[in-house]
Design a protein around this motif. Structure first.
Motif, mmCIF file in Angstrom:
data_model
loop_
_atom_site.group_PDB
_atom_site.id
_atom_site.type_symbol
_atom_site.label_atom_id
_atom_site.label_comp_id
_atom_site.label_asym_id
_atom_site.label_seq_id
_atom_site.Cartn_x
_atom_site.Cartn_y
_atom_site.Cartn_z
ATOM 1 N N ALA A 89 -0.200 54.919 39.323
ATOM 2 C CA ALA A 89 -0.217 53.564 38.746
ATOM 3 C C ALA A 89 1.084 52.805 38.958
ATOM 4 N N GLY A 90 2.155 53.495 39.373
ATOM 5 C CA GLY A 90 3.401 52.786 39.651
ATOM 6 C C GLY A 90 4.525 53.061 38.682
ATOM 7 N N LYS A 91 4.362 54.067 37.815
ATOM 8 C CA LYS A 91 5.417 54.387 36.841
ATOM 9 C C LYS A 91 6.723 54.763 37.535
ATOM 10 N N GLY A 92 6.602 55.666 38.524
ATOM 11 C CA GLY A 92 7.803 56.125 39.209
ATOM 12 C C GLY A 92 8.528 55.018 39.930
ATOM 13 N N GLY A 93 7.775 54.079 40.504
ATOM 14 C CA GLY A 93 8.397 52.986 41.236
ATOM 15 C C GLY A 93 9.259 52.101 40.346
ATOM 16 N N VAL A 94 8.772 51.775 39.167
ATOM 17 C CA VAL A 94 9.566 50.908 38.286
ATOM 18 C C VAL A 94 10.748 51.674 37.708
ATOM 19 N N ILE A 95 10.571 52.964 37.444
ATOM 20 C CA ILE A 95 11.686 53.764 36.940
ATOM 21 C C ILE A 95 12.810 53.818 37.968
ATOM 22 N N LYS A 96 12.465 53.979 39.254
ATOM 23 C CA LYS A 96 13.473 53.978 40.313
ATOM 24 C C LYS A 96 14.253 52.681 40.319
ATOM 25 N N ARG A 97 13.543 51.552 40.187
ATOM 26 C CA ARG A 97 14.235 50.254 40.248
ATOM 27 C C ARG A 97 15.070 50.008 39.001
ATOM 28 N N ILE A 98 14.672 50.552 37.859
ATOM 29 C CA ILE A 98 15.483 50.393 36.657
ATOM 30 C C ILE A 98 16.774 51.176 36.774
ATOM 31 N N THR A 99 16.692 52.405 37.259
ATOM 32 C CA THR A 99 17.863 53.282 37.276
ATOM 33 C C THR A 99 18.720 53.112 38.520
ATOM 34 N N GLN A 100 18.248 52.383 39.500
ATOM 35 C CA GLN A 100 18.873 52.331 40.821
ATOM 36 C C GLN A 100 20.361 52.004 40.766
ATOM 37 N N ARG A 101 20.774 51.085 39.904
ATOM 38 C CA ARG A 101 22.171 50.649 39.871
ATOM 39 C C ARG A 101 22.857 50.962 38.536
ATOM 40 N N LEU A 102 22.245 51.861 37.764
ATOM 41 C CA LEU A 102 22.803 52.170 36.441
ATOM 42 C C LEU A 102 23.529 53.506 36.445
ATOM 43 N N ASN A 103 24.305 53.720 35.403
ATOM 44 C CA ASN A 103 25.113 54.924 35.255
ATOM 45 C C ASN A 103 24.247 56.070 34.737
ATOM 46 N N PRO A 104 24.075 57.157 35.502
ATOM 47 C CA PRO A 104 23.212 58.249 35.039
ATOM 48 C C PRO A 104 23.740 58.968 33.809
ATOM 49 N N ARG A 105 24.997 58.743 33.457
ATOM 50 C CA ARG A 105 25.527 59.327 32.222
ATOM 51 C C ARG A 105 25.036 58.558 30.994
ATOM 52 N N ILE A 106 24.578 57.339 31.223
ATOM 53 C CA ILE A 106 24.090 56.512 30.115
ATOM 54 C C ILE A 106 22.571 56.409 30.146
ATOM 55 N N VAL A 107 22.013 56.252 31.347
ATOM 56 C CA VAL A 107 20.565 56.069 31.513
ATOM 57 C C VAL A 107 20.014 57.276 32.270
ATOM 58 N N ARG A 108 19.138 58.046 31.640
ATOM 59 C CA ARG A 108 18.588 59.224 32.309
ATOM 60 C C ARG A 108 17.066 59.231 32.195
ATOM 61 N N VAL A 109 16.474 59.936 33.150
ATOM 62 C CA VAL A 109 15.016 60.037 33.237
ATOM 63 C C VAL A 109 14.602 61.440 32.822
ATOM 64 N N VAL A 110 13.556 61.518 31.999
ATOM 65 C CA VAL A 110 13.000 62.793 31.569
ATOM 66 C C VAL A 110 11.578 62.886 32.102
ATOM 67 N N ALA A 111 11.327 63.884 32.943
ATOM 68 C CA ALA A 111 9.984 64.142 33.484
ATOM 69 C C ALA A 111 9.731 65.633 33.335
ATOM 70 N N LEU A 112 9.153 66.026 32.224
ATOM 71 C CA LEU A 112 9.004 67.446 31.912
ATOM 72 C C LEU A 112 7.847 68.067 32.684
ATOM 73 N N PRO A 113 8.012 69.316 33.105
ATOM 74 C CA PRO A 113 6.899 70.023 33.750
ATOM 75 C C PRO A 113 5.883 70.483 32.718
#
Length: 304
Positions: A89-113
């Protein structure tokens, strides 16, 4: 002096080109289609947003996301954004664009198995709690505890008693999160049956995307109506005032990304925060220092 200014402008132009190139690399995932599928897709999809217009708006929104990130870090706010929706549906695509230029120490993605045997014996929400943000953090859940209301329910991984217990518990769980000071935002990415079919075909025929297509995805195609009923039940029972659902029409990927990011920015009352002026210190020069010559085998070969 004029020569130095010219060199600076050339360097800045090169940096900006690199920034745009990064966006083009991400866009390759939409471009790598077989010719026949591309023709069908364009006929079904209709005219896409012009690339220049898309990039212009994306960069503008990403600049605002940086302001949001700085405000969260400065104020100690806690933000959780949940992304749910059907496969492709496009979830991953928007998450990539949100995090693309942000600091991973502040903004992180959780995708649990899938849960382990041990996790299956725990309180259902237990494995999600450690990933919640501390002050000054933003957490994006690429799928979340709503797995129980969707895939686990439809595929039979959870009993009906467990599903009903989830629906009983989740509103209070989310109210607890909100009372604790977490800003909780929930997005559902919605696509049509025909659009999902087309995206699955693209994944099948694109070697760069085949890894995205799991046996579970293929099984979900057969259970479209069951997923629809599960989604409608989920909305009815978990759309609470403290944490409402927001539906993102996702058939047009570019517009879905822009609309979602723009909407997210409207939900948080961020503002520009004071920034310390940054000055580059002069390098300390030691006339007695001699740089060692390193052996050539330590260097990565320059193939490109």
């Amino acid at each position: 002096m004029a020569e130095d200014q010219s060199e600076s402008e050339d360097w800045l132009e090169a940096e900006l080109r690199d920034t745009i190139d990064e966006d083009y690399e991400l866009e390759l995932e939409d471009a790598a289609l077989s010719l026949e599928i591309r023709k069908i897709y364009q006929r079904k999809q209709g005219p896409s947003m012009p690339r220049a217009e898309y990039f212009r708006n994306l960069l503008r929104l990403q600049a605002e996301l940086i302001k949001l990130q700085d405000w969260v870090a400065h104020t100690g706010e806690k933000v959780v954004v949940i992304f749910e929706g059907r496969d492709s549906a496009g979830k991953g695509g928007v998450i990539k664009r949100i995090t693309q230029r942000l600091n991973p120490r502040i903004v992180r993605v959780v995708a649990l198995p899938a849960p382990s045997d041990r996790e299956k014996t725990q309180w259902y929400f237990q494995r999600y709690v450690p990933h919640l943000p501390a002050g000054g953090e933003i957490v994006l859940f690429d799928r979340s505890w709503y797995n129980r209301a969707g895939v686990e329910r439809v595929m039979g991984f959870a009993s009906e008693d467990q599903v009903q217990q989830f629906f009983h518990d989740v509103p209070e769980f989310e109210r607890m999160l909100v009372r604790s000071g977490i800003r909780l935002v929930k997005y559902w990415f919605s696509i049509t049956d025909e659009e999902q079919q087309m995206r699955f075909l693209i994944r099948i025929h694109d070697p760069l995307k085949q890894w995205k297509l799991s046996p579970m995805d293929l099984e979900s195609r057969k259970r479209w109506e069951q997923y629809t009923k599960a989604k409608e039940d989920m909305f009815e029972r978990t759309n609470i005032p403290e944490a409402p659902w927001y539906i993102v029409p996702g058939n047009d990927k570019k517009r879905a990304r822009l609309n979602c990011i723009d909407h997210l920015l409207t939900l948080v009352p961020y503002e520009e925060v004071p920034q310390e002026e940054i000055t580059l210190p002069e390098r300390v020069f030691n006339p007695d220092y001699e740089r060692d010559v390193l052996p050539p085998e330590l260097y990565v070969p320059s193939k490109y």
